[in-house]
Design an enzyme around this catalytic site. Structure first.
Site, PDB file in Angstrom:
ATOM      1  N   GLU A  58       9.617   6.063  -7.633  1.00  0.00           N
ATOM      2  CA  GLU A  58       8.262   5.624  -7.253  1.00  0.00           C
ATOM      3  C   GLU A  58       7.709   6.422  -6.069  1.00  0.00           C
ATOM      4  O   GLU A  58       7.927   6.059  -4.910  1.00  0.00           O
ATOM      5  CB  GLU A  58       8.287   4.122  -6.899  1.00  0.00           C
ATOM      6  CG  GLU A  58       6.911   3.577  -6.543  1.00  0.00           C
ATOM      7  CD  GLU A  58       6.937   2.112  -6.120  1.00  0.00           C
ATOM      8  OE1 GLU A  58       8.009   1.576  -5.802  1.00  0.00           O
ATOM      9  OE2 GLU A  58       5.862   1.496  -6.101  1.00  0.00           O
TER      10      GLU A  58
ATOM     11  N   ARG B  28       3.302 -11.730   3.811  1.00  0.00           N
ATOM     12  CA  ARG B  28       2.396 -12.337   2.810  1.00  0.00           C
ATOM     13  C   ARG B  28       2.359 -13.860   2.984  1.00  0.00           C
ATOM     14  O   ARG B  28       1.307 -14.477   2.832  1.00  0.00           O
ATOM     15  CB  ARG B  28       2.824 -11.935   1.393  1.00  0.00           C
ATOM     16  CG  ARG B  28       2.640 -10.435   1.239  1.00  0.00           C
ATOM     17  CD  ARG B  28       2.621  -9.895  -0.156  1.00  0.00           C
ATOM     18  NE  ARG B  28       2.569  -8.436  -0.055  1.00  0.00           N
ATOM     19  CZ  ARG B  28       3.085  -7.578  -0.906  1.00  0.00           C
ATOM     20  NH1 ARG B  28       3.686  -8.020  -2.001  1.00  0.00           N
ATOM     21  NH2 ARG B  28       2.991  -6.285  -0.716  1.00  0.00           N
TER      22      ARG B  28
ATOM     23  N   LYS C 190       7.358   5.503 -11.681  1.00  0.00           N
ATOM     24  CA  LYS C 190       6.408   4.469 -11.257  1.00  0.00           C
ATOM     25  C   LYS C 190       5.390   5.148 -10.353  1.00  0.00           C
ATOM     26  O   LYS C 190       5.738   5.636  -9.267  1.00  0.00           O
ATOM     27  CB  LYS C 190       7.134   3.341 -10.523  1.00  0.00           C
ATOM     28  CG  LYS C 190       6.193   2.239 -10.032  1.00  0.00           C
ATOM     29  CD  LYS C 190       6.948   0.959  -9.733  1.00  0.00           C
ATOM     30  CE  LYS C 190       6.014  -0.131  -9.264  1.00  0.00           C
ATOM     31  NZ  LYS C 190       6.656  -1.454  -9.211  1.00  0.00           N
TER      32      LYS C 190
ATOM     33  N   GLY D 180      -2.416  -2.411  -3.790  1.00  0.00           N
ATOM     34  CA  GLY D 180      -3.423  -3.022  -2.920  1.00  0.00           C
ATOM     35  C   GLY D 180      -4.796  -3.108  -3.567  1.00  0.00           C
ATOM     36  O   GLY D 180      -5.762  -3.547  -2.930  1.00  0.00           O
TER      37      GLY D 180
END
Ligand code: 13P
Length: 338
Positions: free
Chosen positions: A185, A33, A227, A271
């Site tokens: 998750e 990132r 999650k 995303g």
């Protein structure tokens, strides 16, 4: 295992109108990132970036917890401005002073599943109890483990879904034995051209299998948070369903697959753009009451603007924090269905 304590911690994390910040990007992900904005990929920059987020004034009004990465839970505030003899404060101590609980990502990432092209299994069970014990001693209250499922012509397969569910069960039980609330998750990825109907089918299968497997590993549902991804059209689908449809499909799937007994459900952003994630979450929250409290637990949809504005420069901290706080406020309003 003190299930009452686990349940109370989980409910604190799910306080109405607040969410959980996911700041548990691995060094590899965080660097990727940074690279997108030309930010040097150093340990100090990763620390400075997390410091910028955590020291944003007022975040405690909007978040109950932060999910950290192994490097981050060992890092401290402000080494540059420390006077002699001042050893600084660990982020985890700084956050708790603000009333924010620390969580920790404990999976070791995805690896290809041999024999199942295009599918992954999540690794990290080796040595897990000892790592959980250390994180607990550092003051962590909860943990997170992510499995990922890519929708393709023949994926995900039932075998890989079940294998990941079993691993999530072993992880969750180990967490509860250590007094940490497990966030479980299983992410159905946004990448692809699939329809929302296909996303609904796959998410239903993933969650059904997950909740078949968890009790087999003696996981206590009231001490667990799910999650999940939202049920949503693929990123590159020809037609993408609107937010009201996303909300309706997501809630239908949750009601079908998720036992009432779990402590709550939080959403990843996966995303989606920040606006899209917030809009979808808002529509989902409008369909409450549901059997469980809901909350946002985004990484990219909370952080993207702030990262772009910060760009690794001290002079941008104020503006970046303003953008970050703005995203938190919007999602807090969405949580209230406003
Ligand atoms: P995103 O909101 O960017 O999907 O991240 C959430 C998360 O915890 C990923 O594991």
């Amino acid at each position: 295992m003190d299930i009452q304590h686990l349940h109370a911690t989980a409910l604190r994390l799910l306080t109405p109108s607040k969410g959980i910040l996911a700041a548990d990007e691995s060094n590899h992900t965080c660097n990727a990132r940074f690279a997108a904005y030309g930010i040097p990929e150093t340990e100090e920059n990763r620390r400075a970036y997390r410091q910028m987020l955590f020291t944003t004034p007022g975040i405690e009004k909007y978040i109950t917890g932060v999910i950290l990465y192994d490097e981050t839970i060992r890092q401290k505030t402000n080494p540059m401005t420390r006077t002699k003899g001042d050893t600084g404060m660990f982020f985890r101590e700084y956050l708790i002073q603000k009333g924010i609980l620390s969580g920790i990502k404990v999976d070791a990432g995805l690896v290809d599943m041999p024999g199942f092209p295009g599918e992954t299994i999540t690794q990290g069970l080796d040595g897990l109890p000892a790592r959980l014990e250390e994180y607990k001693s550092m003051g962590a209250s909860f943990a997170k483990w992510r499995a990922a499922f890519k929708i393709g012509a023949n994926t995900p397969s039932e075998e890989v879904i079940r294998e990941n569910a079993k691993i999530l069960g072993r992880y969750a039980k180990a967490c509860q034995d250590e007094g940490l609330v497990p966030i479980v998750e299983p992410e159905v990825l946004l990448d692809g051209v699939h329809s929302i109907e296909k996303s609904k089918m796959v998410t239903t299968q993933v969650l059904k299998i997950l909740f078949e497997e968890l009790p087999k590993y003696f996981v206590e549902l009231p001490g667990l948070i799910l999650k999940t991804s939202m049920v949503i059209s693929g990123k590159d689908a020809m037609v993408r369903a609107d937010a009201k449809t996303v909300a309706r499909f997501t809630v239908e799937v949750l009601k079908t697959c998720v036992p009432d007994q779990i402590a709550g459900v939080v959403f990843l952003s996966g995303g989606q753009s920040p606006d899209e994630a917030t809009k979808n979450f808002d529509e989902i929250a409008k369909l409450e009451p549901l059997p469980w409290p809901l909350a946002f637990s985004f990484s990219r949809a909370l952080q993207n603007d702030a990262l772009e504005i910060w760009a690794g420069k001290d002079e941008n901290i104020h503006d970046a924090q303003k953008a970050f706080l703005g995203r938190l406020q919007e999602n807090s309003l969405a949580d209230q269905g406003l």
